[in-house]
Design an enzyme around this catalytic site. Sequence first.
Site, PDB file in Angstrom:
ATOM      1  N   GLY A  13       0.823  -1.218   0.000  1.00  0.00           N
ATOM      2  CA  GLY A  13       0.000   0.000   0.000  1.00  0.00           C
ATOM      3  C   GLY A  13       0.848   1.254   0.000  1.00  0.00           C
ATOM      4  N   THR A  15       1.512   3.222  -2.330  1.00  0.00           N
ATOM      5  CA  THR A  15       0.934   4.323  -3.116  1.00  0.00           C
ATOM      6  C   THR A  15      -0.211   5.011  -2.376  1.00  0.00           C
ATOM      7  OG1 THR A  15      -0.517   2.732  -4.191  1.00  0.00           O
ATOM      8  CG2 THR A  15       1.510   3.297  -5.359  1.00  0.00           C
ATOM      9  N   ASP A  63       0.705  -7.826  -5.676  1.00  0.00           N
ATOM     10  CA  ASP A  63      -0.710  -7.603  -5.381  1.00  0.00           C
ATOM     11  C   ASP A  63      -1.064  -8.454  -4.164  1.00  0.00           C
ATOM     12  OD1 ASP A  63      -3.664  -7.757  -5.569  1.00  0.00           O
ATOM     13  OD2 ASP A  63      -3.337  -6.753  -7.481  1.00  0.00           O
ATOM     14  N   SER A 130      -8.196  -1.395  12.207  1.00  0.00           N
ATOM     15  CA  SER A 130      -9.051  -0.209  12.037  1.00  0.00           C
ATOM     16  C   SER A 130     -10.117  -0.108  13.124  1.00  0.00           C
ATOM     17  CB  SER A 130      -9.743  -0.313  10.675  1.00  0.00           C
ATOM     18  OG  SER A 130     -10.836   0.545  10.614  1.00  0.00           O
ATOM     19  N   GLU A 132     -12.979   0.530  12.560  1.00  0.00           N
ATOM     20  CA  GLU A 132     -14.207  -0.042  12.015  1.00  0.00           C
ATOM     21  C   GLU A 132     -14.398  -1.494  12.479  1.00  0.00           C
ATOM     22  OE1 GLU A 132     -16.716   1.317  10.289  1.00  0.00           O
ATOM     23  OE2 GLU A 132     -15.859   3.308  10.048  1.00  0.00           O
ATOM     24  N   TYR A 155     -15.817  -4.342   5.380  1.00  0.00           N
ATOM     25  CA  TYR A 155     -14.452  -3.875   5.626  1.00  0.00           C
ATOM     26  C   TYR A 155     -14.035  -4.211   7.066  1.00  0.00           C
ATOM     27  CZ  TYR A 155     -10.760  -0.482   6.743  1.00  0.00           C
ATOM     28  OH  TYR A 155      -9.597   0.112   7.186  1.00  0.00           O
TER      29      TYR A 155
END
Length: 325
Positions: A13, A15, A63, A130, A132, A155
């Site tokens: 990650g 980017t 990936d 997270s 979340e 998520y």
Amino acid sequence: MAKKRRKTAIITGVTGQDGSYMAELLLSKEYEVYGLMRRVSTWNSRRIDHLLEHPHFHKKYGDLDDHASLIALTVDVKPDEFYNFGAMSQVRISFEIPRDTITTNTLGVLTILDAIRRFSPKTRFYQASSSEMFGEPGVPVPFNEKTPMIPQNPYGVSKLAAYHLTQQYRHGYGLFATTGILFNHESPRRGENFVTKKVTQAVARIKKGKQNFLMLGNLDAKRDWGWAPEFVEAIHTIMRLDKPDVFVVATGETHSIREFVEEAFGHVGLDWKKFVKIQEDLKRPNDVPLLLGDATKMRRATGWKPKMKFKDIVREMVKYDLEHV
Ligand code: NAP
């Protein structure tokens, strides 16, 4: 005198918002940084373009859904540290692509952990957990490391599964597998499909006469918003501790999206009520009304404290977008 060996780190990650800040931080600390990028049809490296020619930054294609590439990178680099920031990180979109969310955010982590266990067990691993993962209505705030985690969206489910895998590889195999449960953190580098960036970009465009209205969903949701560069420093600090653990990283303040909007429009002298429209399909099927974190454990273990205040964060984001839209 022998030259000091540079520490090595892999960042997935790279980017993204946090990955790009972490790459800068590690390069400033003289690491050799290997940044995992996925191949996409448009160039997606604008947050790290200034690093691409840095002699100690290495761009690697891979990936989180291509497990062979994750294993190969781990085996080739055998890094001192591995930061897993890569994710399908947008909560509302995770309702639309739940399977992709779980595959990327959970199975990718499992592959990395297993590659570390088998081929590079001394590597320190950081998993980007997270807030979340919390969110069941009625659970009292603020949330800390002991609060029950009952996520309300795909998520959050994907992140909670990855969190448990990280714990399991720590307890079961003795890996330095550590995690921060980060509450929302923002910056000018925040992705365009997150509400804060959507607001600050719209404010700049409306001010310049390039946009007429801003369409939003639920204005009542409250979030604990911090400053991304400070949160990335917190993560690096967690990786320096003697033992891996779990830390909530948060500001301990919460504000509604309405407050964010009001502050952002107010910064350019506009009345938000004239420009904001509510679009029902932007509301999540199941929203978390309130997120507020308690970072006491983090503060006691490391002394880390956030400095940027809510209003400063909004101001910096609007200022950047006024200069760049
Ligand atoms: P972000 O800006 O959305 O960046 C996500 C990164 O993941 C991007 O570099 C993206 O690449 C990459 N990615 C997505 N799918 C991938 C795949 N299949 N394979 C490889 N890379 C993939 O997210 P962020 O704000 O920096 O957050 C970093 C991490 O912290 C994420 O795991 C996020 O879930 C977590 N987190 C963030 C917050 C927050 O408030 N920012 C709070 C808690 C936890 P592309 O550039 O190609 O899209």
